[in-house]
Motif scaffolding. Structure first.
Motif, PDB file in Angstrom:
ATOM      1  N   GLY A  40       0.767  -1.631   0.196  1.00  0.00           N
ATOM      2  CA  GLY A  40       0.014   0.186   0.013  1.00  0.00           C
ATOM      3  C   GLY A  40       0.737   1.300   0.103  1.00  0.00           C
ATOM      4  O   GLY A  40       0.632   2.369  -0.632  1.00  0.00           O
ATOM      5  N   MET A  57      -6.300  -2.007  -7.118  1.00  0.00           N
ATOM      6  CA  MET A  57      -5.985  -2.177  -5.395  1.00  0.00           C
ATOM      7  C   MET A  57      -6.240  -3.334  -4.808  1.00  0.00           C
ATOM      8  O   MET A  57      -7.523  -3.705  -4.460  1.00  0.00           O
ATOM      9  CB  MET A  57      -6.347  -0.808  -4.927  1.00  0.00           C
ATOM     10  N   GLY A  66      -4.872  -2.077   1.504  1.00  0.00           N
ATOM     11  CA  GLY A  66      -5.289  -1.386   0.461  1.00  0.00           C
ATOM     12  C   GLY A  66      -6.480  -0.349   0.927  1.00  0.00           C
ATOM     13  O   GLY A  66      -6.782   0.683  -0.003  1.00  0.00           O
ATOM     14  N   THR A  70      -6.090   3.333  -0.174  1.00  0.00           N
ATOM     15  CA  THR A  70      -7.019   4.208  -0.951  1.00  0.00           C
ATOM     16  C   THR A  70      -7.619   5.320  -0.357  1.00  0.00           C
ATOM     17  O   THR A  70      -8.078   6.269  -0.996  1.00  0.00           O
ATOM     18  CB  THR A  70      -8.474   3.003  -0.971  1.00  0.00           C
ATOM     19  N   GLU A  71      -7.753   5.187   0.931  1.00  0.00           N
ATOM     20  CA  GLU A  71      -7.967   6.350   1.922  1.00  0.00           C
ATOM     21  C   GLU A  71      -7.223   7.753   1.554  1.00  0.00           C
ATOM     22  O   GLU A  71      -7.775   8.702   1.073  1.00  0.00           O
ATOM     23  CB  GLU A  71      -8.501   6.226   3.392  1.00  0.00           C
ATOM     24  N   ALA A  74      -7.414   8.917  -2.482  1.00  0.00           N
ATOM     25  CA  ALA A  74      -8.894   9.338  -2.550  1.00  0.00           C
ATOM     26  C   ALA A  74      -8.851  11.028  -1.689  1.00  0.00           C
ATOM     27  O   ALA A  74      -9.501  11.526  -2.521  1.00  0.00           O
ATOM     28  CB  ALA A  74     -10.013   8.591  -2.187  1.00  0.00           C
ATOM     29  N   ARG A  81      -8.528   6.995  -9.803  1.00  0.00           N
ATOM     30  CA  ARG A  81      -9.300   6.345  -9.620  1.00  0.00           C
ATOM     31  C   ARG A  81      -8.943   4.941  -8.882  1.00  0.00           C
ATOM     32  O   ARG A  81      -8.029   4.652  -9.640  1.00  0.00           O
ATOM     33  CB  ARG A  81     -10.544   6.304 -10.313  1.00  0.00           C
ATOM     34  N   VAL A  82      -9.352   4.530  -8.001  1.00  0.00           N
ATOM     35  CA  VAL A  82      -9.191   3.345  -7.352  1.00  0.00           C
ATOM     36  C   VAL A  82     -10.218   2.150  -7.564  1.00  0.00           C
ATOM     37  O   VAL A  82     -11.371   2.529  -7.462  1.00  0.00           O
ATOM     38  CB  VAL A  82      -9.006   3.377  -5.993  1.00  0.00           C
ATOM     39  N   VAL A  84     -10.993  -1.493  -6.632  1.00  0.00           N
ATOM     40  CA  VAL A  84     -10.515  -2.544  -5.419  1.00  0.00           C
ATOM     41  C   VAL A  84     -10.790  -4.024  -6.012  1.00  0.00           C
ATOM     42  O   VAL A  84     -11.674  -4.224  -6.730  1.00  0.00           O
ATOM     43  CB  VAL A  84     -11.267  -2.339  -4.194  1.00  0.00           C
ATOM     44  N   ALA A  97     -13.263  -0.303   1.769  1.00  0.00           N
ATOM     45  CA  ALA A  97     -12.356   0.484   0.546  1.00  0.00           C
ATOM     46  C   ALA A  97     -13.052   1.408  -0.003  1.00  0.00           C
ATOM     47  O   ALA A  97     -12.906   2.519  -0.430  1.00  0.00           O
ATOM     48  CB  ALA A  97     -11.572  -0.410  -0.125  1.00  0.00           C
ATOM     49  N   ALA A 102     -12.953   4.367  -2.965  1.00  0.00           N
ATOM     50  CA  ALA A 102     -12.756   3.506  -3.975  1.00  0.00           C
ATOM     51  C   ALA A 102     -13.819   3.689  -5.147  1.00  0.00           C
ATOM     52  O   ALA A 102     -15.054   4.187  -4.623  1.00  0.00           O
ATOM     53  CB  ALA A 102     -12.594   2.110  -3.747  1.00  0.00           C
TER      54      ALA A 102
END
Length: 218
Positions: A40, A57, A66, A70-71, A74, A81-82, A84, A97, A102
């Motif tokens: 991560g 991710m 993850g 992601t947090e 974002a 853009r994520v 997952v 997530a 995400a």
């Protein structure tokens, strides 16, 4: 955007998984894998360097999982853009997530065509959600909590509330347009207003807010 390639980074602690994903993605004329991350922390670094549109991710990774990655990504801005990737369709970590920012999730055993479609959808600003899985996941989360009222909901028009609920069902813009006899451009306008009024990052967060507020049925 014609001719532009979607720049993808793959974050997964298993090298074989990264290699497999790279093989699928690099075979596409409109997608290019530009980076890989084994944890991560590395994923956050890759995102902060710029030049990535979408990050695949994994949820469970060393050093920084993850969800936390992601947090951070974002919180830094709308891009990348994520998307997952999760092993289990009722993985509470994957739902966390989504709440972290995400833009969608996909099961790791998804077909290559579904993966490619999800990447393209996320890149276009849409959500990449498996509706049945998302519904079960969100219902599991909200089953033990009473609907949370929101003053922001009072600002929605009746039509916006209808479209809000339709989004929670997993309907696409075209399906929403057909249900309510609207033009696709009108649906997009309503969704833009929903995002603004509810302070949502994207369509995924609209789904989550709908369930938490009791707009979507159980």
């Amino acid at each position: 955007m014609t001719g532009e390639r979607i720049r993808v980074a793959i974050a997964d602690d298993q090298q074989l998984v990264r290699m497999g994903l790279r093989m699928v993605l690099d075979a596409q004329p409109d997608i290019e894998v530009v980076a890989e991350a084994e944890d991560g922390e590395h994923a956050v670094a890759v995102a902060s360097d710029g030049g990535v549109d979408v990050i695949l991710m994994d949820v469970r990774m060393p050093r920084l999982d993850g969800i936390a990655a992601t947090e951070r990504i974002a919180a830094a801005g709308p891009l990348p853009r994520v998307l997952v990737l999760t092993t289990f369709d009722l993985d509470e970590y994957a739902f966390a997530a989504l709440r972290a920012g995400a833009s969608g999730f996909l099961l790791k055993d998804a077909l290559p065509a579904d993966l490619l479609g999800a990447i393209r959808a996320v890149h276009a600003g849409d959500a990449a959600l498996a509706p049945s899985v998302t519904r079960r996941m969100i219902e599991q989360f909200t089953a033990h909590a009473a609907p949370r009222p929101s003053a922001e909901l009072d600002a929605l028009t009746p039509r916006e509330r209808e479209i809000f609920a339709a989004i929670a069902e997993g309907l696409t813009n075209d399906e929403i347009a057909a249900r309510f006899y609207l033009a696709s451009s009108t649906v997009k306008t309503h969704i833009g207003r929903l995002l603004q009024k509810l302070g949502a990052r994207d369509r995924v967060q609209l789904v989550i807010l709908a369930y938490e507020a009791g707009i979507a049925g159980s």
